[in-house]
Structure formats: structure tokens, C-alpha cells
Design a protein around this motif. Structure first.
Motif: not given
Length: 403
Positions: A24-53
């Protein structure tokens, strides 16, 4: 990153979430869009940490290369992490006599631990911080050296105090990187480092094959007899200063400039003393900061047939441009007594409208003066404000006028 996030990120699900975040980062997603997509796909527990890493790995890539995509990092450890190529250089020198065990005293994220293991040592990685220990263990496993790494909790002050027979914690070599910040502020007094200077001095005294990372501005008077002090720069900035124990020390002072993967080294077995001063000639040479901090300016001056522009200022001058890793050269086009009006008039007469300002031995603010000197001309120049034979002086250098 929350303290409990790392175990989750090391699972297959965490690895998949981090890979998705990287995409998502490589595709140009910003933090709000990227984390929202991740929350929907991998769940809230992993979304924030995965985005930060994923974001931290992206930032680490220019320094760590391909290793960055496997590393586990926090914002603090990334900021403090040394360059892996320099860690490899330190490890190779520390283990050059065949020593096969080393202690990384204060392992942080494990940059030195990994370098020592890759160089062939069995490594004891020590830290009081459980997050640092977990990061080091995770990175050793991710980079395939965990069979040679033992990560333990320990107090570095106590371990060094107990060092005997040239070893610390049963290891024949040691790396120590004292924390030089506290509460977000840089600690200028070595006695306030963690561990403090007393522990640094004890380690260097008791463990001959030791290297300690110190602040580049360390007072030379602090360096113990028989210990080599080295300053290392990359792209013109000092990135580390090192004290090498007596079993590794080869000289009094060393300046190392790394350019395009090659380390250029300048050494002196004793204080070479100051360079002579003389009038400004056709070229001005700006020594690399490692040369200045190591006190080796006079060696470079002798090599270039150059003199100082002032006995108290680390600018050199000679009649020829220098093809040397130790200096950056500027052609001198005009020498003026310093004064803003006089300087602006001289630039306008040469058709110069944009300048880069450098200073040494002057209270001026380079950015402010550069704005004040802007004019309508299309030419460019470098303006060096300094002292020459004690007098405030401006040097017009590298004037280019396309008109």
C-alpha cells in the motif's frame, strides 16, 4: 509501536500484514487510507503496527539495503541505529586476531550483534531494556544469525566492573555504545551517559579488544593513553566517533572518510601540531570534519602544499585545486573585507544573484545572509565568510555567470 506488537508481527499473519502495508505504501496510499484498508483486511490489532513497521522499513532501506525488508524496528531504534557497513567494518577489525566471542553491551536493535555474528563471532547481546532484547533476537533470527547469538538481560555497569583477564561476560571482545540522550536531550557530559564515562574507561582498561562509540565532540583529554580515537564521516558528515582498546589500537588518531563504499584513512602516531598560516591563494580547501576533529589538519596541509588562512580557522589555501578525499576545494575569485553592502555590490558587478554561504569563525547566519545577498543576476557563487589573518573577510568562490 506498542510493546506487545512485536510478537504479533513475527507471526506468519504479522508478516503478511506488513507485506500488505508495504504494498500500500509503494502504491502511494496515505496513512489514513492505508490503515483503513489494513483494518478491513487484517483486523485492527495488526493494522497499526504493520503500517508503522512497513513505514520504518521504507525509511531504513537507503541505509540498510535489502536487510531493511526483514528488520524489526521502532522509531527510536531506527534513529539510533548505526550504518551496517560501518558495523561490519568495526566487527572485522575487532575480530581480526581470531577472537571468536564478543559482547554487544547495550544491543538496542542488534546492528552490532548481527555484524559481529556475520564476522564469525559467538555474540552475547546484553541490554536492560526488554524491547531492545526482543528486537535484537528478532533481527538476529530474521537475518539468519540467531544460532550464534545469545540475548540476555544484564546491567552493563556491573558486567564491566566484573571484567577480568581481558574478557567481559566471558567474551574476548566487546562493543559498547553508551546512550547519549536522556529525556529527548543530548547529554554533552560523558559522566551523564548511560553507562557513564567511568564504565567506558574501565572497559577500555580491562578489555584490550574493545571499541566504544562516543560523541564526536569528545574532549581529546578524555582519551586514555594507548587508546586510538577515530572519527568516521559519510558524505561530509561525521557519523561516528570510536575509541579502540589497546589490543586493537594501531595509532594515536585516525580520520576515516567513506566515499562510494571505500574507506580513506588518515593517521598520526602522535600530535602533528598546527599547520602554518599564510595569505589566501587561488583555491580554498574545506577539510572534512573528521580531519578537523582528529587534529590532523596539518597533515593534509603538508600533503597539499597548503597553509591556513588564519591560525585559528580550519580553512586551507593553496595555488591549485586538490584531488583529495580530505578536502572540498573552491576556486577563489575575489577576497574582500567583510561588509554586506560591499559584498552585495561585488556580487552584482559579477552578475551573481544566488549564493551559497559558508562560514567559519563568524557569527553571521548563513541562510539569513544568503537571502540578503539575493539579486537579479543569473549567476551563482559560493560566499565564504571567515577570518583571514585575524580580519573578518569574505571570499567569493566558484563564480558562475551564464550571461
Amino acid at each position: 509501536m506498542p510493546d506487545d506488537a512485536l510478537p504479533l508481527l513475527r507471526t506468519p499473519e504479522g508478516a503478511a500484514a506488513t507485506a500488505r502495508a508495504a504494498a500500500l505504501l509503494a502504491g502511494g496510499a496515505d496513512v489514513l487510507t492505508g490503515v483503513a484498508r489494513l483494518r478491513a483486511e487484517v483486523g485492527p490489532e495488526l493494522a497499526g503496527p504493520a503500517w508503522e513497521l512497513a513505514r520504518l522499513r521504507e525509511r531504513a532501506r537507503p541505509v540498510f539495503g535489502v536487510d531493511a525488508d526483514r528488520l524489526f524496528l521502532t522509531a527510536d531504534t531506527l534513529e539510533q541505529a548505526g550504518r551496517p557497513e560501518l558495523a561490519a567494518r568495526r566487527a572485522a577489525r575487532l575480530l581480526a586476531d581470531g577472537t571468536d566471542s564478543a559482547a554487544d553491551l547495550g544491543c538496542a536493535a542488534g546492528t552490532d550483534t548481527v555484524a559481529l555474528a556475520r564476522a564469525g563471532a559467538r555474540v552475547l547481546a546484553v541490554d536492560r531494556d526488554p524491547v531492545a532484547r526482543e528486537l535484537t533476537a528478532a533481527n538476529a533470527a530474521a537475518l539468519g544469525v540467531d544460532d550464534d547469538v545469545w540475548v540476555v538481560a544484564g546491567d552493563v555497569v556491573e558486567l564491566v566492573a566484573a571484567a577480568r583477564g581481558g574478557e567481559v561476560a566471558g567474551c574476548g571482545a566487546a562493543v559498547l555504545d553508551p546512550a547519549r540522550r536522556a529525556g529527548g536531550k543530548r547529554q554533552l557530559d560523558p559522566d551523564r551517559w548511560s553507562p557513564p564515562w567511568s564504565t567506558v574507561a574501565t572497559l577500555l582498561d580491562r578489555v584490550p579488544r574493545a571499541v566504544v562509540k562516543v560523541a564526536p565532540g569528545l574532549d581529546h583529554e578524555r582519551v586514555p593513553d594507548g587508546v586510538e580515537a577515530e572519527w568516521v564521516s559519510v558524505r561530509g558528515s561525521i557519523v561516528e566517533a570510536l575509541l579502540w582498546g589497546r589490543g586493537v589500537s594501531e595509532t594515536w588518531r585516525r580520520a576515516t572518510v567513506v566515499r562510494d563504499g571505500t574507506a580513506h584513512e588518515l593517521t598520526a602516531g602522535a600530535d602533528p601540531g598546527p599547520a602554518d598560516a599564510g595569505p589566501v591563494r587561488g583555491w580554498l580547501h574545506e577539510p572534512d570534519p573528521t580531519v578537523i576533529r582528529s587534529g590532523l589538519v596539518s597533515l593534509v596541509a603538508a600533503e597539499l602544499g597548503a597553509t591556513l588562512v588564519d591560525p585559528t580557522i580550519a580553512y586551507l589555501t593553496s595555488g591549485e585545486r586538490a584531488a583529495s578525499p580530505w578536502v572540498t576545494s573552491h576556486r577563489v575569485d575575489e577576497v574582500l573585507p567583510f561588509g554586506r553592502k560591499r559584498l552585495k555590490a561585488a556580487l552584482r558587478a559579477r552578475g551573481v544573484g544566488r549564493v551559497v554561504v559558508k562560514k567559519r569563525g563568524s557569527a553571521i547566519e548563513p541562510e539569513t545572509l544568503a537571502r540578503q545577498l539575493r539579486g537579479p543576476g543569473a549567476g551563482t557563487a559560493t560566499v565564504v565568510v571567515t577570518r583571514v589573518a585575524g580580519a573578518p573577510t569574505a571570499l567569493l568562490c566558484d563564480v558562475i555567470n551564464p550571461g
